[in-house]
Write a protein that holds these residues in place. Structure first.
Motif, PDB file in Angstrom:
ATOM      1  N   GLY A  10      58.625  -3.713  55.606  1.00  0.00           N
ATOM      2  CA  GLY A  10      57.518  -4.467  55.042  1.00  0.00           C
ATOM      3  C   GLY A  10      57.752  -4.768  53.571  1.00  0.00           C
ATOM      4  N   PRO A  11      56.788  -5.421  52.926  1.00  0.00           N
ATOM      5  CA  PRO A  11      56.941  -5.813  51.530  1.00  0.00           C
ATOM      6  C   PRO A  11      57.168  -4.656  50.565  1.00  0.00           C
ATOM      7  N   LEU A  12      56.676  -3.454  50.892  1.00  0.00           N
ATOM      8  CA  LEU A  12      56.846  -2.306  50.001  1.00  0.00           C
ATOM      9  C   LEU A  12      58.084  -1.487  50.329  1.00  0.00           C
ATOM     10  N   GLY A  13      58.665  -1.710  51.506  1.00  0.00           N
ATOM     11  CA  GLY A  13      59.787  -0.879  51.925  1.00  0.00           C
ATOM     12  C   GLY A  13      59.379   0.582  51.938  1.00  0.00           C
ATOM     13  N   HIS A  14      60.261   1.449  51.470  1.00  0.00           N
ATOM     14  CA  HIS A  14      59.977   2.887  51.395  1.00  0.00           C
ATOM     15  C   HIS A  14      59.450   3.289  50.020  1.00  0.00           C
ATOM     16  N   ASP A  15      59.006   2.312  49.224  1.00  0.00           N
ATOM     17  CA  ASP A  15      58.637   2.565  47.836  1.00  0.00           C
ATOM     18  C   ASP A  15      57.267   3.222  47.733  1.00  0.00           C
ATOM     19  N   VAL A  16      57.256   4.538  47.614  1.00  0.00           N
ATOM     20  CA  VAL A  16      55.983   5.260  47.518  1.00  0.00           C
ATOM     21  C   VAL A  16      55.289   4.981  46.196  1.00  0.00           C
ATOM     22  N   ARG A  17      56.041   4.653  45.150  1.00  0.00           N
ATOM     23  CA  ARG A  17      55.406   4.285  43.876  1.00  0.00           C
ATOM     24  C   ARG A  17      54.545   3.041  44.048  1.00  0.00           C
ATOM     25  N   ALA A  18      55.013   2.092  44.869  1.00  0.00           N
ATOM     26  CA  ALA A  18      54.237   0.876  45.105  1.00  0.00           C
ATOM     27  C   ALA A  18      52.927   1.204  45.826  1.00  0.00           C
ATOM     28  N   VAL A  19      52.972   2.178  46.728  1.00  0.00           N
ATOM     29  CA  VAL A  19      51.749   2.620  47.405  1.00  0.00           C
ATOM     30  C   VAL A  19      50.779   3.184  46.363  1.00  0.00           C
ATOM     31  N   HIS A  20      51.272   4.087  45.521  1.00  0.00           N
ATOM     32  CA  HIS A  20      50.430   4.697  44.487  1.00  0.00           C
ATOM     33  C   HIS A  20      49.878   3.637  43.534  1.00  0.00           C
ATOM     34  N   GLU A  21      50.723   2.686  43.129  1.00  0.00           N
ATOM     35  CA  GLU A  21      50.280   1.650  42.194  1.00  0.00           C
ATOM     36  C   GLU A  21      49.146   0.819  42.770  1.00  0.00           C
ATOM     37  N   ARG A  22      49.215   0.495  44.042  1.00  0.00           N
ATOM     38  CA  ARG A  22      48.163  -0.318  44.656  1.00  0.00           C
ATOM     39  C   ARG A  22      46.838   0.431  44.749  1.00  0.00           C
ATOM     40  N   LEU A  23      46.903   1.747  44.875  1.00  0.00           N
ATOM     41  CA  LEU A  23      45.688   2.539  45.055  1.00  0.00           C
ATOM     42  C   LEU A  23      45.227   3.268  43.792  1.00  0.00           C
ATOM     43  N   ALA A  24      46.028   3.208  42.733  1.00  0.00           N
ATOM     44  CA  ALA A  24      45.741   3.968  41.512  1.00  0.00           C
ATOM     45  C   ALA A  24      44.412   3.587  40.868  1.00  0.00           C
ATOM     46  N   GLY A  25      44.019   2.340  40.958  1.00  0.00           N
ATOM     47  CA  GLY A  25      42.782   1.906  40.333  1.00  0.00           C
ATOM     48  C   GLY A  25      41.541   2.571  40.893  1.00  0.00           C
ATOM     49  N   PHE A  26      41.668   3.213  42.037  1.00  0.00           N
ATOM     50  CA  PHE A  26      40.526   3.890  42.660  1.00  0.00           C
ATOM     51  C   PHE A  26      40.465   5.370  42.303  1.00  0.00           C
ATOM     52  N   GLY A  27      41.403   5.849  41.495  1.00  0.00           N
ATOM     53  CA  GLY A  27      41.399   7.253  41.098  1.00  0.00           C
ATOM     54  C   GLY A  27      41.939   8.194  42.154  1.00  0.00           C
ATOM     55  N   LEU A  28      42.721   7.651  43.093  1.00  0.00           N
ATOM     56  CA  LEU A  28      43.302   8.487  44.140  1.00  0.00           C
ATOM     57  C   LEU A  28      44.502   9.247  43.595  1.00  0.00           C
ATOM     58  N   THR A  29      44.650  10.465  44.043  1.00  0.00           N
ATOM     59  CA  THR A  29      45.821  11.268  43.710  1.00  0.00           C
ATOM     60  C   THR A  29      46.473  11.680  45.016  1.00  0.00           C
ATOM     61  N   GLY A  30      47.737  12.065  44.953  1.00  0.00           N
ATOM     62  CA  GLY A  30      48.388  12.466  46.180  1.00  0.00           C
ATOM     63  C   GLY A  30      49.784  12.989  45.977  1.00  0.00           C
ATOM     64  N   GLU A  31      50.417  13.205  47.101  1.00  0.00           N
ATOM     65  CA  GLU A  31      51.757  13.765  47.132  1.00  0.00           C
ATOM     66  C   GLU A  31      52.574  13.023  48.178  1.00  0.00           C
ATOM     67  N   VAL A  32      53.898  13.106  48.041  1.00  0.00           N
ATOM     68  CA  VAL A  32      54.824  12.481  48.987  1.00  0.00           C
ATOM     69  C   VAL A  32      55.492  13.582  49.788  1.00  0.00           C
ATOM     70  N   PHE A  33      55.571  13.392  51.108  1.00  0.00           N
ATOM     71  CA  PHE A  33      56.162  14.402  51.977  1.00  0.00           C
ATOM     72  C   PHE A  33      57.622  14.652  51.599  1.00  0.00           C
ATOM     73  N   SER A  34      58.449  13.598  51.582  1.00  0.00           N
ATOM     74  CA  SER A  34      59.853  13.738  51.180  1.00  0.00           C
ATOM     75  C   SER A  34      60.452  12.351  50.965  1.00  0.00           C
ATOM     76  N   ALA A  35      61.627  12.309  50.349  1.00  0.00           N
ATOM     77  CA  ALA A  35      62.328  11.037  50.151  1.00  0.00           C
ATOM     78  C   ALA A  35      62.744  10.443  51.492  1.00  0.00           C
ATOM     79  N   ASP A  36      63.089  11.300  52.442  1.00  0.00           N
ATOM     80  CA  ASP A  36      63.504  10.815  53.762  1.00  0.00           C
ATOM     81  C   ASP A  36      62.334  10.339  54.611  1.00  0.00           C
ATOM     82  N   PHE A  37      61.169  10.920  54.392  1.00  0.00           N
ATOM     83  CA  PHE A  37      59.970  10.550  55.141  1.00  0.00           C
ATOM     84  C   PHE A  37      58.865  10.270  54.121  1.00  0.00           C
ATOM     85  N   PRO A  38      58.718   9.007  53.692  1.00  0.00           N
ATOM     86  CA  PRO A  38      57.828   8.668  52.574  1.00  0.00           C
ATOM     87  C   PRO A  38      56.343   8.615  52.935  1.00  0.00           C
ATOM     88  N   LEU A  39      55.862   9.629  53.607  1.00  0.00           N
ATOM     89  CA  LEU A  39      54.449   9.736  53.919  1.00  0.00           C
ATOM     90  C   LEU A  39      53.708  10.152  52.650  1.00  0.00           C
TER      91      LEU A  39
END
Length: 168
Positions: free
Chosen positions: A98-127
């Motif tokens: 998809g447009p974001l690929g495996h880029d977890v930073r892009a996921v965080h950037e899209r949701l950051a304005g809502f004050g969400l925090t989180g963690e990434v499972f691993s580099a191999d599995f970008p959940l």
């Protein structure tokens, strides 16, 4: 500020424990792991506040107070919830092609304005497991999650919700 028990103090490292949760089977088969350990701050002899977001366990959110039982090996096993945090847990998995690929930073950037925090499972599995604070713009978060799904950015699931989330 003081209380009858004495002055409040920030948690010490000694107050940090790992609380273990059993992971229930899913509709699509057995879970990849049978248990998940979450860091928590001990509040009493058998209670603790969850300090991180779960990747695997449904029905738990960061900030909730849980009751635990300590087994003969010293492991602390969650046995129930004492107090809700008002937070929700959402898991987001970027679509690899998809447009974001495996880029977890892009996921965080899209949701950051809502004050969400989180963690990434691993580099191999970008959940990405996210904590959605109870005071966040829940309608906005839900709309953006749905847009991202519809536009092929990610798949997502809500693993712990609240009445406010359901009515938003």
């Amino acid at each position: 500020m003081s209380s009858p028990a004495g002055p409040e103090r920030p948690p010490r490292e000694a107050d940090q424990i790992k609380v273990w949760f059993r992971v229930a089977p899913r509709e699509d088969g057995p879970p990849p792991y049978e248990t998940e350990g979450l860091w928590a701050t001990r509040l009493g002899p058998d209670t603790a506040r969850v300090d991180n977001v779960p990747f695997l366990r449904d029905g738990v959110a960061e900030g909730e107070t849980v009751r635990f039982r300590t087994d003969d090996d010293g492991a602390h096993w969650a046995v129930g919830r004492v107090a809700d945090s008002g937070n929700c847990t959402v898991r987001v998995l970027p679509v690899p092609n998809g447009p974001l690929g495996h880029d977890v930073r892009a996921v965080h950037e899209r949701l950051a304005g809502f004050g969400l925090t989180g963690e990434v499972f691993s580099a191999d599995f970008p959940l990405v497991a996210l904590t959605v604070p109870g005071g966040a713009d829940l309608r906005g978060v839900k709309a953006l999650l749905a847009r991202g799904r519809d536009e092929g950015w990610w798949h997502f699931e809500v693993s712990c919700d609240t009445d406010a989330w359901r009515s938003a």
